[in-house]
Scaffold this motif. Sequence first.
Motif, mmCIF file in Angstrom:
data_model
loop_
_atom_site.group_PDB
_atom_site.id
_atom_site.type_symbol
_atom_site.label_atom_id
_atom_site.label_comp_id
_atom_site.label_asym_id
_atom_site.label_seq_id
_atom_site.Cartn_x
_atom_site.Cartn_y
_atom_site.Cartn_z
ATOM 1 N N MET A 132 -96.808 104.729 -94.579
ATOM 2 C CA MET A 132 -96.087 105.812 -93.700
ATOM 3 C C MET A 132 -96.218 105.393 -92.481
ATOM 4 O O MET A 132 -96.958 104.420 -92.051
ATOM 5 C CB MET A 132 -96.721 107.243 -93.679
ATOM 6 C CG MET A 132 -96.297 107.958 -95.107
ATOM 7 S SD MET A 132 -94.747 108.500 -95.066
ATOM 8 C CE MET A 132 -94.592 109.053 -96.462
ATOM 9 N N ALA A 133 -95.177 105.960 -91.582
ATOM 10 C CA ALA A 133 -95.165 105.413 -90.145
ATOM 11 C C ALA A 133 -96.605 105.621 -89.493
ATOM 12 O O ALA A 133 -96.952 105.022 -88.753
ATOM 13 C CB ALA A 133 -94.078 106.313 -89.632
ATOM 14 N N SER A 134 -97.261 106.776 -89.877
ATOM 15 C CA SER A 134 -98.268 106.969 -89.250
ATOM 16 C C SER A 134 -99.246 107.357 -90.243
ATOM 17 O O SER A 134 -99.655 108.587 -90.435
ATOM 18 C CB SER A 134 -98.485 107.872 -87.992
ATOM 19 O OG SER A 134 -99.799 108.584 -87.757
ATOM 20 N N PRO A 135 -100.202 106.611 -90.953
ATOM 21 C CA PRO A 135 -100.949 106.924 -92.085
ATOM 22 C C PRO A 135 -102.115 107.683 -91.542
ATOM 23 O O PRO A 135 -102.659 108.616 -92.468
ATOM 24 C CB PRO A 135 -101.651 105.407 -92.380
ATOM 25 C CG PRO A 135 -100.693 104.556 -91.793
ATOM 26 C CD PRO A 135 -100.103 105.089 -90.435
ATOM 27 N N PHE A 136 -102.733 107.699 -90.350
ATOM 28 C CA PHE A 136 -103.734 108.497 -89.942
ATOM 29 C C PHE A 136 -103.120 110.055 -89.692
ATOM 30 O O PHE A 136 -103.782 111.156 -90.412
ATOM 31 C CB PHE A 136 -104.165 108.102 -88.533
ATOM 32 C CG PHE A 136 -105.270 108.859 -87.822
ATOM 33 C CD1 PHE A 136 -106.503 108.862 -88.405
ATOM 34 C CD2 PHE A 136 -105.068 109.960 -87.092
ATOM 35 C CE1 PHE A 136 -107.573 109.802 -87.927
ATOM 36 C CE2 PHE A 136 -106.038 110.583 -86.241
ATOM 37 C CZ PHE A 136 -107.326 110.534 -86.900
ATOM 38 N N MET A 137 -101.861 110.079 -89.274
ATOM 39 C CA MET A 137 -101.308 111.567 -89.233
ATOM 40 C C MET A 137 -101.206 112.239 -90.507
ATOM 41 O O MET A 137 -101.459 113.396 -90.832
ATOM 42 C CB MET A 137 -100.128 111.663 -88.542
ATOM 43 C CG MET A 137 -99.780 112.896 -87.612
ATOM 44 S SD MET A 137 -98.561 112.612 -86.494
ATOM 45 C CE MET A 137 -97.161 112.818 -87.223
#
Lengths: 629, 387
Positions: A132-137
């Motif tokens: 995903m664009a932001s794995p952390f989010m």
Amino acid sequence: MSTLSVQDHGVVHHEDDHGHHHHKETFLSKYIFSQDHKMIAKQFLVTGITMAVIAMILSILFRIQLAYPDKAFPLMETLLGRFAPGGRLNADFYLALVTIHGTIMVFFVLTAGLSGTFSNLLIPLQLGARDMASPFMNMLSYWFFFTASVVMLSSFLVQKGPASGGWTIYPPLSALPKAMPGSGMGMTLWLISMVLFIASSLMGAINYVSTVLNMRTKGMDLWKMPLTIWAFFLTAILGILAFPVLVAGVVLLIFDRSFGTSFYLSEIVLGGSAQPFEGGSPILFQHLFWFLGHPEVYIVIMPAMGISSEVMSVNSRKPIFGYHAMVYSLIGITVLSFIVWGHHMFVTGMNPFLGGVFMITTLIIAVPSAVKTFNWLATLWRGNIRFTSAMLFAIGMVSFFISGGLTGIFLGNAALDINLHDTYFVVAHFHLVMGSAAIFGMLAGVYHWFPKMYGRMMNEKLGYLHFWLTFIGAYLVFFPMHFMGLDGVPRRYYAFTEFESMKRWLSVNTFITWAAIMAACAQVAFLVNFIYSMFWGKKTVQNPWEANTLEWTAPIEHFHGNWHGEIPTVYRWPYDYSKPGAEEDFIPQTVPLSQTMSSNLPHDFEDNPAGLEAHAKWASTQKSNEEVK
Amino acid sequence: MLSLLAAFLLLGTNMLMAQDAATDAAATAPSGDATPSVWLGPGYYVLIFVIICFVVGIVGKILRVYDLTQQIQNKKPINWHNVMGICCIIFLVAGMYGAYWEFAVQGAMILPESASAHGVKIDEMFWTTTVLTVIVFVITQVLLFGFLFRYRYNANRRGHFLPHNNTIEKVWTIAPAIVLTILVIFGFFTWQQITNSLDAKGEQASINVDITGHQFAWELRYPGTDGRLGETSYKLVSGTNKVGVDFKDKFSYDDLQADTMYLPVRKSIRLNIHAQDVIHSVYMPHFRVQLNAVPGLPTFFKFTPTITTAEMRRKVGDPKFEYLVYCNKICGAAHYNMQKVVRVVEESEYQAWLAQQKPYLTDQVKKDLKFAVTKPAATQNRLALNN
Ligand code: HEM
Ligand SMILES: [Cu+2]
Ligand SMILES: [Cu+2]
């Protein structure tokens, strides 16, 4: 095949280039606080299934009450304690069960469980992205969801029980702790849980949209995306635009409950004394709620539509009929679903003229729904239909969508809704079109992509059993409810014993309850299949369904990053099934047109004049060759 | 291999017979000694479920073994595509029959003909919509399951590559659009007629009836001889003044309270709808009337009853039949029991009934308010505190 070469290539390289993908993962970072979209998808799925089982058990409890209003079940008291004194559910707890059942099913199962699982799994895999664009989010999104689930369930532990004003929590009932026990602490927990849930769903949705817009692999333009991705993409947009409005509604409700404001309250007398609220409007809450609430039902159904489209195309061995029309109807539904919310409020005292306007917009939204249905039928026509379990569930989805969608035409007509609103007719409508259709779409997805998630196959025969029992069960449960509604039987009634005219429905209620119990038992077949196959199922092959989409080119064993070496390039749309002239009845998206000269059609070069010319030239040489022979 | 099959078969039949026996035993046991109010022990159901699971497992094994033996003997294994295709057809036929049965049996249990003037129009529209949707329902489901059977998998065949066909897509966009437009237009005008219902000039004024919802009952208020209802205020609600009538307004002096909602037939009624605590909903399905009762937002619904209770009793063949108003918006624990009887009667009977109703301005209230006004004798019946 080209896919294989990519894979072999990668194995050589990955020690040096992509070594960081394989750094020592601890149990915690691999299974718990994972940032890999595939693991997060599985977390969503397992949590979603758990919540679904819980909500299903709740529904069986209240179904038993409806079937046997006068009977005492000692076991019930053992299980539920003070909520079922003497073995009979008390009326407040009945409403709590209905409320939590609805909330969990709509939000936790069919929103987070469905979008969370399949958007996470498929957006990167079908678009050719490493994550995903932001794995952390993305990880945060799951953990907010998990926390929200825990908070929601914990409301069963508070003294006065969970929220019980219905899943729509209309104030003043939900705003006044004295109005019913569930509007005390239980309601507070409900509100907290929903705020967490919405935060989770927004983080997820923002991720999905940015991934779809920015991280597609080479060659994957928007019109080459599978319908699943289109559906998830538009669903995410709906969520981003609609959920914040619910937050607004919920926050104002929290203010009314805890800080003495009167956003929704006015001229209230409670327990014989006038309350100090003035100037608020209960209708305001309904506007805010349904401004989310209606898009929400499409947030629930659109992923199911996308999944079914994909599964039906693969298993009919035919391109989805009218790909463009399918996309445009999804877009149409997305836009229109923002201007129909008032159809839930025809008889709430909203200005009747507004009601008329909402009736018009509502019946317009039925047109794209109809188009989708016809296109699915056309997809099956002259196909070569493989009855996998996933296919059966996708078909079930279509059948339910037809049955439930048609009753929407009654309800969308304000004049007819006068007598149908809040009766069992509405219950039948939305359980068929949402409850059943969306759940079937979700199950189709589970059966279809299980090999991708767990590297193993589910048992097809058990899948068949699961399908037929559930399919028949759901119809037996919800079809008779239409007639109860037409007899004016209201929903959310604890018992039908107090009205002479409703007593004759008791036998039907008993029948429905037993059908529901049968359908619930059938879910055991699914759970056994799911858990058994997870560990001991037959190992899958690379592309078990002979599908065209990109996820089946990714190696079976999972690692963060999805593909070894380069991400494959996409050359064609995902629905080249049974193309005349092709060797096999499917051509994966990664096969360039130059390798399939014999099956290319002028249509394939619509926006590519150079290609069209080459194709024409090739075709004419073919022709002259033929003549020479 | 065959012996294995035989063993399984034997086991399978054993299990089946055991299950039959269990069912038999269970079927006879409760009717013998159990009293009707005691339910069968949960253990019994769990047992049945476990047995069914076993049977399913064993049938699964038998099928596996059968498949394997077929393969060993170089015969074709079970063709599941055919099996599922046939299941689809069976489901279609059984389902259509089931739907027909539902319409015939439960369709006969729905509300009788509308007992109000506007309801007749609603019913007409309902039946038009029903006919249209049932046609679409049957056609689409037949096509769906028909295609599944007709085009089930065959290894020697390929699907027909048909990505789109703009003409037919246009047809099936426009056709539903037209049908829906027609429905919307009729719906829109009917809706306008029902809700745009201020008394027209020259028309006889509607009879005003106030209905107020609170947890968990309805209160009624009829205008007295002056034909007008007095003002109310939620701040005046008390044990003796249940709907908060404002007795400073002289129109309120003769306002009457009632336990049953009597309505004269063929007279326009204007129901003024109020709620005191939470949202309720005035639902009178026989009259096709529903409108929410919202605290702080008085609403009204105008309608004309056309069939008296006596006539309706004859029509439905039930001498005890009553029209009812009940609550149709979740409002708390006793939401399921918030009813009031509605009687539609001839004008003369209505007047006679009205003359017997007690005013809101009881002696007790007068005392509370230190009311100086003396009232005409007619209303000075015994006016005990109305609990
Ligand atoms: C074919 C187009 C559809 C139309 C015209 C339509 C129309 C309506 C209307 C007018 C209502 C309000 C009924 C009432 O409360 O009196 C309603 C309720 C509902 N619909 Fe639909 N609907 C359609 C499709 C769907 C779909 C696709 C879903 C979900 C997947 C859905 C889910 C619901 C739900 C959940 C409710 C009930 C909400 C509640 O009161 O608890 N509908 N529908
Ligand atoms: Cu809606
Ligand atoms: Cu009520």
